[in-house]
Design an enzyme around this catalytic site. Structure first.
Site, short mmCIF file in Angstrom:
data_model
loop_
_atom_site.label_atom_id
_atom_site.label_comp_id
_atom_site.label_asym_id
_atom_site.label_seq_id
_atom_site.Cartn_x
_atom_site.Cartn_y
_atom_site.Cartn_z
N ASN A 10 46.18 32.70 67.95
CA ASN A 10 44.86 32.81 67.32
C ASN A 10 44.46 31.42 66.80
O ASN A 10 45.14 30.83 65.96
CB ASN A 10 44.96 33.83 66.17
CG ASN A 10 43.63 34.04 65.49
OD1 ASN A 10 42.93 33.08 65.20
ND2 ASN A 10 43.28 35.28 65.21
N ASP A 12 41.57 30.57 65.31
CA ASP A 12 40.46 30.59 64.33
C ASP A 12 40.54 29.45 63.32
O ASP A 12 39.51 28.86 62.96
CB ASP A 12 40.48 31.89 63.51
CG ASP A 12 40.15 33.12 64.34
OD1 ASP A 12 39.71 32.97 65.49
OD2 ASP A 12 40.34 34.24 63.82
N HIS A 13 41.75 29.16 62.85
CA HIS A 13 41.83 28.23 61.72
C HIS A 13 41.76 26.76 62.13
O HIS A 13 41.63 25.90 61.26
CB HIS A 13 43.02 28.58 60.84
CG HIS A 13 42.81 29.94 60.23
ND1 HIS A 13 41.72 30.21 59.43
CD2 HIS A 13 43.46 31.11 60.39
CE1 HIS A 13 41.74 31.50 59.10
NE2 HIS A 13 42.78 32.06 59.68
N HIS A 46 38.41 35.14 66.79
CA HIS A 46 37.60 36.15 66.08
C HIS A 46 36.23 35.58 65.79
O HIS A 46 36.09 34.66 64.98
CB HIS A 46 38.33 36.51 64.77
CG HIS A 46 37.68 37.61 63.98
ND1 HIS A 46 38.21 38.08 62.81
CD2 HIS A 46 36.55 38.34 64.19
CE1 HIS A 46 37.44 39.04 62.32
NE2 HIS A 46 36.41 39.21 63.14
N ARG A 48 33.37 36.05 63.86
CA ARG A 48 32.95 36.86 62.71
C ARG A 48 31.43 36.87 62.60
O ARG A 48 30.76 35.94 63.04
CB ARG A 48 33.57 36.31 61.42
CG ARG A 48 35.06 36.48 61.34
CD ARG A 48 35.57 36.02 59.98
NE ARG A 48 35.24 36.97 58.95
CZ ARG A 48 36.10 37.85 58.41
NH1 ARG A 48 37.36 37.87 58.79
NH2 ARG A 48 35.70 38.69 57.48
N ARG A 52 32.16 32.06 60.20
CA ARG A 52 32.80 31.11 59.27
C ARG A 52 33.82 30.21 59.96
O ARG A 52 34.14 29.16 59.47
CB ARG A 52 33.46 31.86 58.11
CG ARG A 52 34.72 32.60 58.49
CD ARG A 52 35.41 33.14 57.28
NE ARG A 52 34.66 34.19 56.64
CZ ARG A 52 35.22 35.18 55.93
NH1 ARG A 52 36.52 35.21 55.77
NH2 ARG A 52 34.49 36.11 55.39
N HIS A 53 34.38 30.68 61.09
CA HIS A 53 35.24 29.76 61.82
C HIS A 53 34.79 29.63 63.28
O HIS A 53 34.13 28.67 63.64
CB HIS A 53 36.74 30.06 61.64
CG HIS A 53 37.13 31.52 61.56
ND1 HIS A 53 36.85 32.42 62.53
CD2 HIS A 53 37.80 32.19 60.59
CE1 HIS A 53 37.35 33.60 62.19
NE2 HIS A 53 37.91 33.51 61.01
N GLU A 73 38.37 38.96 69.19
CA GLU A 73 38.36 39.89 68.06
C GLU A 73 36.93 40.06 67.59
O GLU A 73 36.20 39.07 67.42
CB GLU A 73 39.20 39.34 66.91
CG GLU A 73 40.68 39.41 67.19
CD GLU A 73 41.48 38.89 66.00
OE1 GLU A 73 40.90 38.60 64.95
OE2 GLU A 73 42.70 38.75 66.16
N THR A 104 41.12 39.48 57.69
CA THR A 104 41.00 40.91 57.99
C THR A 104 41.99 41.68 57.12
O THR A 104 43.19 41.59 57.33
CB THR A 104 41.26 41.16 59.48
OG1 THR A 104 40.49 40.23 60.22
CG2 THR A 104 40.88 42.57 59.87
N GLU A 154 46.65 47.38 68.21
CA GLU A 154 47.40 46.31 67.56
C GLU A 154 47.74 46.81 66.16
O GLU A 154 46.84 47.15 65.38
CB GLU A 154 46.57 45.01 67.50
CG GLU A 154 47.36 43.89 66.84
CD GLU A 154 46.72 42.51 67.02
OE1 GLU A 154 46.09 42.26 68.07
OE2 GLU A 154 46.85 41.70 66.09
N HIS A 197 49.27 39.81 62.30
CA HIS A 197 48.70 39.47 60.99
C HIS A 197 49.80 39.07 60.02
O HIS A 197 50.66 39.87 59.68
CB HIS A 197 47.85 40.59 60.38
CG HIS A 197 46.78 40.02 59.48
ND1 HIS A 197 47.05 39.58 58.20
CD2 HIS A 197 45.48 39.75 59.70
CE1 HIS A 197 45.95 39.09 57.67
NE2 HIS A 197 44.97 39.17 58.57
N GLY A 219 48.32 33.37 64.20
CA GLY A 219 47.42 32.25 64.04
C GLY A 219 47.72 31.37 62.85
O GLY A 219 48.23 30.27 62.99
N1 PXP Z 1 45.55 40.05 64.80
C1 PXP Z 1 44.36 40.36 64.26
C2 PXP Z 1 43.68 41.60 64.75
C3 PXP Z 1 43.75 39.54 63.31
O1 PXP Z 1 42.54 39.86 62.79
C4 PXP Z 1 44.40 38.34 62.93
C5 PXP Z 1 43.75 37.42 61.95
O2 PXP Z 1 42.54 36.98 62.43
C6 PXP Z 1 45.64 38.06 63.52
C7 PXP Z 1 46.20 38.94 64.43
C8 PXP Z 1 46.37 36.80 63.21
O3 PXP Z 1 46.76 36.81 61.87
P1 PXP Z 1 47.36 35.49 61.26
O4 PXP Z 1 46.30 34.45 61.33
O5 PXP Z 1 47.71 35.90 59.86
O6 PXP Z 1 48.57 35.12 62.08
#
Ligand code: PXP
Length: 253
Positions: A10, A12-13, A46, A48, A52-53, A73, A104, A154, A197, A219
């Site tokens: 992931n 996103d960050h 993701h 959103r 935001r990202h 996502e 999330t 998931e 997550h 992520g």
């Molecule tokens: N799976 C889903 C469905 C998520 O929403 C996220 C966070 O965006 C992740 C996995 C990854 O989580 P993390 O960034 O905490 O590893």
């Protein structure tokens, strides 16, 4: 014998850091390419509602330039459905989304939103998008996924991760057991089971060793660790820990 456990990254960050200053750096697409080179099995992003990202053009560029399967996502909204149908990513993971949350929090209430989700799951399925529902490890939610015809779920590992990091090891173990039982329940019902997550080096092993889980999406921890050791090495270490946990579990079975 254990099936291979896939690793979705992931990104996103990477976009969170980019957006902190505006502009184009660091570029999530570049991170996706590095993840590809480091042996990731997929990329997750993701989009959103508040952008935001990840932004719309990130999804366009990921679709165009990355060979790995993209897992988009998305919230169960008309806007996101239209975007997913336009791009046709490999997979779409439907997540709950609240504007005020930091990430999330909690799984999707699939059982309580069948009417909303039904047409979304079927329209994505008709477009050839593999639909996943991000849910708590809960029998009612798994049953709802089956009824909705979603091929994938998931399972939310956030609670397991939080309890362990707070030092409540008995609570974390009880949560891990619940995830393992529901992974078995879901797989027996014909669902492909993923999890994610909050996972990091410290807690990926007990989840990776659950034989019915076929994919982990990770992520925040990996992007954070990349600051210190680089993204390729952070992914390689996560993969090593996953393979180790999987093979130990296989040997013990
Ligand atoms: N799976 C889903 C469905 C998520 O929403 C996220 C966070 O965006 C992740 C996995 C990854 O989580 P993390 O960034 O905490 O590893």
């Amino acid at each position: 014998m254990n099936e291979k456990l896939r690793l979705g990254i992931n990104i996103d960050h990477v976009a969170t850091v980019r957006n902190a200053r505006g502009g184009d750096h660091p570029d999530p697409l570049r991170a996706a390419k590095i993840a590809e080179g480091a042996g990731a099995d997929g990329i997750t992003a993701h989009l959103r509602e508040d952008r935001r990202h990840i932004r719309d053009d990130d999804i366009t560029r990921l679709m165009e330039e990355i060979a790995l399967p993209l897992n988009l996502e998305m919230a169960a909204t008309d806007e996101m459905l239209a975007i997913a149908l336009r791009h046709g990513p490999h997979a779409a993971c439907i997540v709950p989304e609240r504007r005020e949350e930091r990430t999330t929090e909690g799984g999707l209430d699939a059982a309580g939103s069948m009417e909303r989700l039904g047409p979304i799951v079927s329209r994505l399925g008709e477009r050839g998008v593999r639909v996943s529902l991000f849910i708590e490890a809960d029998r009612r939610q798994l049953d709802a996924a089956v009824t909705l015809g979603a091929p994938v779920v998931e399972l939310h590992t956030g609670r397991f991760c939080d309890l362990g990091r707070e030092g409540d090891m008995a609570g974390a173990e009880a949560e891990r057991k619940r995830i393992a039982e529901m992974a078995l329940y879901g797989a027996s019902a014909g669902l492909e089971v993923h999890a994610g997550h909050g996972l990091g080096y410290d807690n990926v092993g007990p989840i990776a060793s659950i034989a019915q889980i076929r994919e982990l999406n990770i992520g925040h921890y990996l992007i954070g660790e990349a600051i210190f050791i680089g993204l390729s090495d952070s992914i390689a270490e996560m993969r090593r820990l996953m393979v180790e946990a999987r093979s130990k579990a296989g040997a013990a079975a």
